[in-house]
Motif scaffolding. Structure first.
Motif, PDB file in Angstrom:
ATOM      1  N   GLU A  43      43.636  18.931  30.682  1.00  0.00           N
ATOM      2  CA  GLU A  43      44.771  19.709  31.184  1.00  0.00           C
ATOM      3  C   GLU A  43      45.972  18.826  31.513  1.00  0.00           C
ATOM      4  O   GLU A  43      47.114  19.248  31.357  1.00  0.00           O
ATOM      5  CB  GLU A  43      44.359  20.519  32.417  1.00  0.00           C
ATOM      6  CG  GLU A  43      43.325  21.598  32.145  1.00  0.00           C
ATOM      7  CD  GLU A  43      41.890  21.110  32.241  1.00  0.00           C
ATOM      8  OE1 GLU A  43      40.971  21.952  32.222  1.00  0.00           O
ATOM      9  OE2 GLU A  43      41.674  19.880  32.359  1.00  0.00           O
ATOM     10  N   SER A  44      45.723  17.586  31.968  1.00  0.00           N
ATOM     11  CA  SER A  44      46.850  16.718  32.318  1.00  0.00           C
ATOM     12  C   SER A  44      47.632  16.311  31.072  1.00  0.00           C
ATOM     13  O   SER A  44      48.862  16.216  31.101  1.00  0.00           O
ATOM     14  CB  SER A  44      46.370  15.489  33.093  1.00  0.00           C
ATOM     15  OG  SER A  44      45.512  14.686  32.320  1.00  0.00           O
ATOM     16  N   LEU A  45      46.929  16.084  29.963  1.00  0.00           N
ATOM     17  CA  LEU A  45      47.618  15.752  28.713  1.00  0.00           C
ATOM     18  C   LEU A  45      48.355  16.970  28.176  1.00  0.00           C
ATOM     19  O   LEU A  45      49.488  16.869  27.700  1.00  0.00           O
ATOM     20  CB  LEU A  45      46.604  15.256  27.676  1.00  0.00           C
ATOM     21  CG  LEU A  45      47.145  14.963  26.281  1.00  0.00           C
ATOM     22  CD1 LEU A  45      48.227  13.888  26.328  1.00  0.00           C
ATOM     23  CD2 LEU A  45      46.016  14.540  25.346  1.00  0.00           C
ATOM     24  N   ILE A  46      47.734  18.131  28.293  1.00  0.00           N
ATOM     25  CA  ILE A  46      48.340  19.350  27.775  1.00  0.00           C
ATOM     26  C   ILE A  46      49.573  19.738  28.582  1.00  0.00           C
ATOM     27  O   ILE A  46      50.627  20.048  28.032  1.00  0.00           O
ATOM     28  CB  ILE A  46      47.302  20.483  27.762  1.00  0.00           C
ATOM     29  CG1 ILE A  46      46.273  20.204  26.660  1.00  0.00           C
ATOM     30  CG2 ILE A  46      47.948  21.857  27.557  1.00  0.00           C
ATOM     31  CD1 ILE A  46      44.943  20.849  26.868  1.00  0.00           C
ATOM     32  N   ALA A  47      49.452  19.688  29.910  1.00  0.00           N
ATOM     33  CA  ALA A  47      50.578  20.077  30.769  1.00  0.00           C
ATOM     34  C   ALA A  47      51.732  19.082  30.676  1.00  0.00           C
ATOM     35  O   ALA A  47      52.894  19.472  30.629  1.00  0.00           O
ATOM     36  CB  ALA A  47      50.105  20.208  32.220  1.00  0.00           C
ATOM     37  N   GLY A  48      51.398  17.800  30.652  1.00  0.00           N
ATOM     38  CA  GLY A  48      52.450  16.778  30.670  1.00  0.00           C
ATOM     39  C   GLY A  48      52.566  16.012  29.381  1.00  0.00           C
ATOM     40  O   GLY A  48      52.976  14.836  29.390  1.00  0.00           O
ATOM     41  N   GLY A  49      52.228  16.641  28.253  1.00  0.00           N
ATOM     42  CA  GLY A  49      52.151  15.967  26.963  1.00  0.00           C
ATOM     43  C   GLY A  49      53.212  14.921  26.689  1.00  0.00           C
ATOM     44  O   GLY A  49      52.893  13.737  26.522  1.00  0.00           O
ATOM     45  N   PRO A  50      54.506  15.289  26.646  1.00  0.00           N
ATOM     46  CA  PRO A  50      55.535  14.296  26.335  1.00  0.00           C
ATOM     47  C   PRO A  50      55.572  13.149  27.350  1.00  0.00           C
ATOM     48  O   PRO A  50      55.786  11.991  26.976  1.00  0.00           O
ATOM     49  CB  PRO A  50      56.838  15.118  26.383  1.00  0.00           C
ATOM     50  CG  PRO A  50      56.409  16.523  26.119  1.00  0.00           C
ATOM     51  CD  PRO A  50      55.065  16.650  26.760  1.00  0.00           C
ATOM     52  N   ALA A  82      57.253  22.709  38.110  1.00  0.00           N
ATOM     53  CA  ALA A  82      58.066  23.929  38.182  1.00  0.00           C
ATOM     54  C   ALA A  82      57.605  24.952  37.135  1.00  0.00           C
ATOM     55  O   ALA A  82      57.513  26.155  37.423  1.00  0.00           O
ATOM     56  CB  ALA A  82      59.538  23.584  37.972  1.00  0.00           C
ATOM     57  N   ALA A  83      57.309  24.476  35.929  1.00  0.00           N
ATOM     58  CA  ALA A  83      56.808  25.364  34.874  1.00  0.00           C
ATOM     59  C   ALA A  83      55.471  25.979  35.289  1.00  0.00           C
ATOM     60  O   ALA A  83      55.235  27.182  35.101  1.00  0.00           O
ATOM     61  CB  ALA A  83      56.652  24.588  33.567  1.00  0.00           C
ATOM     62  N   GLU A  84      54.599  25.160  35.870  1.00  0.00           N
ATOM     63  CA  GLU A  84      53.294  25.650  36.314  1.00  0.00           C
ATOM     64  C   GLU A  84      53.436  26.669  37.441  1.00  0.00           C
ATOM     65  O   GLU A  84      52.757  27.706  37.448  1.00  0.00           O
ATOM     66  CB  GLU A  84      52.424  24.484  36.777  1.00  0.00           C
ATOM     67  CG  GLU A  84      51.983  23.568  35.655  1.00  0.00           C
ATOM     68  CD  GLU A  84      51.058  22.473  36.135  1.00  0.00           C
ATOM     69  OE1 GLU A  84      50.173  22.078  35.376  1.00  0.00           O
ATOM     70  OE2 GLU A  84      51.217  22.018  37.288  1.00  0.00           O
ATOM     71  N   GLU A  85      54.331  26.369  38.373  1.00  0.00           N
ATOM     72  CA  GLU A  85      54.535  27.286  39.508  1.00  0.00           C
ATOM     73  C   GLU A  85      55.050  28.635  39.012  1.00  0.00           C
ATOM     74  O   GLU A  85      54.596  29.696  39.464  1.00  0.00           O
ATOM     75  CB  GLU A  85      55.515  26.665  40.512  1.00  0.00           C
ATOM     76  CG  GLU A  85      55.691  27.477  41.772  1.00  0.00           C
ATOM     77  CD  GLU A  85      56.631  26.808  42.763  1.00  0.00           C
ATOM     78  OE1 GLU A  85      56.946  27.441  43.795  1.00  0.00           O
ATOM     79  OE2 GLU A  85      57.070  25.661  42.514  1.00  0.00           O
ATOM     80  N   TRP A  86      55.996  28.583  38.071  1.00  0.00           N
ATOM     81  CA  TRP A  86      56.508  29.834  37.495  1.00  0.00           C
ATOM     82  C   TRP A  86      55.380  30.609  36.813  1.00  0.00           C
ATOM     83  O   TRP A  86      55.240  31.824  36.989  1.00  0.00           O
ATOM     84  CB  TRP A  86      57.620  29.525  36.482  1.00  0.00           C
ATOM     85  CG  TRP A  86      58.141  30.766  35.819  1.00  0.00           C
ATOM     86  CD1 TRP A  86      59.133  31.592  36.242  1.00  0.00           C
ATOM     87  CD2 TRP A  86      57.622  31.356  34.601  1.00  0.00           C
ATOM     88  NE1 TRP A  86      59.285  32.655  35.383  1.00  0.00           N
ATOM     89  CE2 TRP A  86      58.375  32.534  34.371  1.00  0.00           C
ATOM     90  CE3 TRP A  86      56.616  31.003  33.713  1.00  0.00           C
ATOM     91  CZ2 TRP A  86      58.139  33.346  33.258  1.00  0.00           C
ATOM     92  CZ3 TRP A  86      56.376  31.819  32.608  1.00  0.00           C
ATOM     93  CH2 TRP A  86      57.131  32.976  32.386  1.00  0.00           C
ATOM     94  N   ALA A  87      54.563  29.893  36.032  1.00  0.00           N
ATOM     95  CA  ALA A  87      53.489  30.544  35.275  1.00  0.00           C
ATOM     96  C   ALA A  87      52.450  31.168  36.201  1.00  0.00           C
ATOM     97  O   ALA A  87      51.981  32.287  35.961  1.00  0.00           O
ATOM     98  CB  ALA A  87      52.829  29.534  34.346  1.00  0.00           C
ATOM     99  N   PHE A  95      50.911  27.869  29.532  1.00  0.00           N
ATOM    100  CA  PHE A  95      49.652  28.433  29.019  1.00  0.00           C
ATOM    101  C   PHE A  95      48.482  28.043  29.926  1.00  0.00           C
ATOM    102  O   PHE A  95      47.686  28.884  30.345  1.00  0.00           O
ATOM    103  CB  PHE A  95      49.435  27.916  27.595  1.00  0.00           C
ATOM    104  CG  PHE A  95      48.104  28.284  26.989  1.00  0.00           C
ATOM    105  CD1 PHE A  95      47.924  29.488  26.327  1.00  0.00           C
ATOM    106  CD2 PHE A  95      47.023  27.413  27.060  1.00  0.00           C
ATOM    107  CE1 PHE A  95      46.701  29.825  25.755  1.00  0.00           C
ATOM    108  CE2 PHE A  95      45.797  27.732  26.498  1.00  0.00           C
ATOM    109  CZ  PHE A  95      45.634  28.945  25.846  1.00  0.00           C
ATOM    110  N   ASN A  96      48.387  26.754  30.238  1.00  0.00           N
ATOM    111  CA  ASN A  96      47.267  26.248  31.026  1.00  0.00           C
ATOM    112  C   ASN A  96      47.300  26.749  32.469  1.00  0.00           C
ATOM    113  O   ASN A  96      46.277  27.181  33.006  1.00  0.00           O
ATOM    114  CB  ASN A  96      47.270  24.718  31.008  1.00  0.00           C
ATOM    115  CG  ASN A  96      46.136  24.143  31.820  1.00  0.00           C
ATOM    116  OD1 ASN A  96      44.970  24.319  31.497  1.00  0.00           O
ATOM    117  ND2 ASN A  96      46.472  23.476  32.906  1.00  0.00           N
ATOM    118  N   ALA A  97      48.472  26.710  33.095  1.00  0.00           N
ATOM    119  CA  ALA A  97      48.571  27.118  34.501  1.00  0.00           C
ATOM    120  C   ALA A  97      48.308  28.617  34.667  1.00  0.00           C
ATOM    121  O   ALA A  97      47.625  29.035  35.607  1.00  0.00           O
ATOM    122  CB  ALA A  97      49.950  26.757  35.056  1.00  0.00           C
ATOM    123  N   ALA A  98      48.848  29.422  33.754  1.00  0.00           N
ATOM    124  CA  ALA A  98      48.593  30.860  33.820  1.00  0.00           C
ATOM    125  C   ALA A  98      47.101  31.136  33.684  1.00  0.00           C
ATOM    126  O   ALA A  98      46.535  31.969  34.411  1.00  0.00           O
ATOM    127  CB  ALA A  98      49.377  31.579  32.717  1.00  0.00           C
TER     128      ALA A  98
END
Length: 402
Positions: free
Chosen positions: A140-147, A384-389, A337-340
């Motif tokens: 999940e850490s690679l997926i969420a923070g890929g770049p 912020a993206a995760e919190e929104w999701a 996707f992951n956070a939701a």
């Protein structure tokens, strides 16, 4: 003889963590566990691990667990027969930043990140910053923070622990990058293989936690039942091996013996096969690029066996194609996707939504996330993206999207 590699095990009381510690015990000339980290909900287990491995330091995320952990350490030392004053108390870090503090304070050769969910992102980046090899089980850490993760990683610093990606890393040694045609991820199919979506409408939490092959924590087990886990692995494969999402296939292989395959441009397909045992990919990641003799039992070729492969039913299990879309768009969308999904799995485990609502609602969140197609600039962007999701997922789950 070379000195043992020093290792930090993050998520030490979880499934991956306990198996990593078992690998270390079985291979003492190769590995020394210098530190461990966990949430802190089981101080007794953490204390037993700390003393058994004579670790230098422990991190607990739960700040109120420190006193319980100290008492558990003394009790465990007494149980093991340490004389008063003979036992050296490990250094303890506690609180939200405890894991990154541990990584910064205890220099090691390898950091194994087996933490659950996207809380592993900050430790992943901290581990890469130190220059240690990162054995990554926390996809999940690679997926969420890929770049961010790819930018921080030096060549060869990021080594996968997931059995599928470990398999791909091994098989890719069989050809040059320009010779790779397609990656093929295998999936057990989970406990509901063969069911239609309608037949999964009344699935209970107990049903969904009964995985046919692997013993894992609740989040990963539910993700395996919905096949979200395979979707996350598709995104992970794209990031790890720099292969576009549309060149990655998923095939159902119920026996879980072939862990993944690569089809090369000349038509040859190479596969990595072994009985399902996470100690093999864990040992390989800790000792990469060298193998650990006897890490797991091999396939028996003097006994009859049958391996079967079948296409994935994307109508019943739409999570993989949804993940393919998120991974292709990139930016912060994989984090959404992951956070939701994490939010909705928690809702399902709490009895607040049905099983099929998990992926259906994730899809609605992803469709609404038009503002999150851009790449994250820093950790705060990802958060912020995760919190929104999470907020959007919770709102849809609560109101039905009205």
């Amino acid at each position: 003889m070379n000195s043992p590699r020093t290792v930090l095990v993050l998520g030490s009381t979880g499934s991956i963590g306990t198996q990593a510690l078992d690998v270390a015990v079985r291979n003492k000339p190769l590995f020394r566990v210098a530190g461990i980290a966990a949430g802190g909900s089981d101080p007794g287990a953490l204390a037993a691990q700390a003393i058994a491995h004579e670790v230098d330091a422990i991190a607990v995320i739960k700040p109120t667990a420190v006193e319980d952990l100290q008492l558990a350490l003394y009790a465990e030392a007494q149980r093991r027969g340490y004389a008063r004053g003979e036992f050296r108390l490990p250094r303890i870090f506690a609180g939200a930043d405890a894991v990154t503090e541990l990584i910064g304070a205890v220099p090691v050769d390898v950091v194994l990140n087996g933490m659950p969910g996207s809380q592993g992102l900050a430790p992943t980046l901290k581990a890469l910053e130190t220059g240690a090899t990162l054995a990554l089980a926390n996809k999940e850490s690679l997926i969420a923070g890929g770049p961010l993760v790819l930018k921080a990683a030096k060549p060869g610093q990021l080594v996968p622990v997931d059995s599928e990606h470990s398999a791909l890393a091994q098989v890719l040694r069989g050809g040059r990058k320009e010779e790779v045609g397609r990656l093929v991820l295998t999936a057990s199919g989970g406990p509901f293989r063969g069911r239609t979506k309608a037949e999964m409408a009344d699935v209970t939490v107990e049903d969904a936690l009964a995985h046919p092959t692997w013993s894992m924590g609740p989040l990963v087990t539910i993700n395996s039942a919905t096949l979200v886990n395979k979707g996350l692995e598709l995104i992970e494969a794209k990031l790890l091996f720099d292969v576009p999402c549309d060149a990655i296939d998923v095939v159902v292989h119920p026996q879980s013996i072939v862990h993944s395959m690569v089809t090369f441009t000349d038509g040859s397909t190479l596969a990595q096969a072994s009985p399902p045992d996470m100690r093999l990919p864990i040992a390989l990641a800790l000792h990469w690029p060298d193998r650990v003799p006897g890490a797991a039992r091999p396939c028996r070729w003097d006994q009859a066996a049958a391996w079967t492969f079948e296409p994935l039913d994307n109508t019943a299990f739409p999570a993989v194609e949804l993940a393919r879309h998120a991974g292709t768009v990139g930016g912060c969308l994989p984090a959404v996707f992951n956070a939701a999904n994490e939010e909705l799995v928690a809702a399902f485990l709490g009895g607040n939504i049905g099983f099929t609502s998990i992926v259906d609602t994730v899809e609605r969140v992803v469709q609404a996330a038009l503002g999150w197609h851009r790449e994250p600039r820093d950790l705060q962007d990802v958060f912020a993206a995760e919190e929104w999701a999470r907020a959007r997922a919770a709102e849809i789950a609560r109101t039905g999207g009205k």
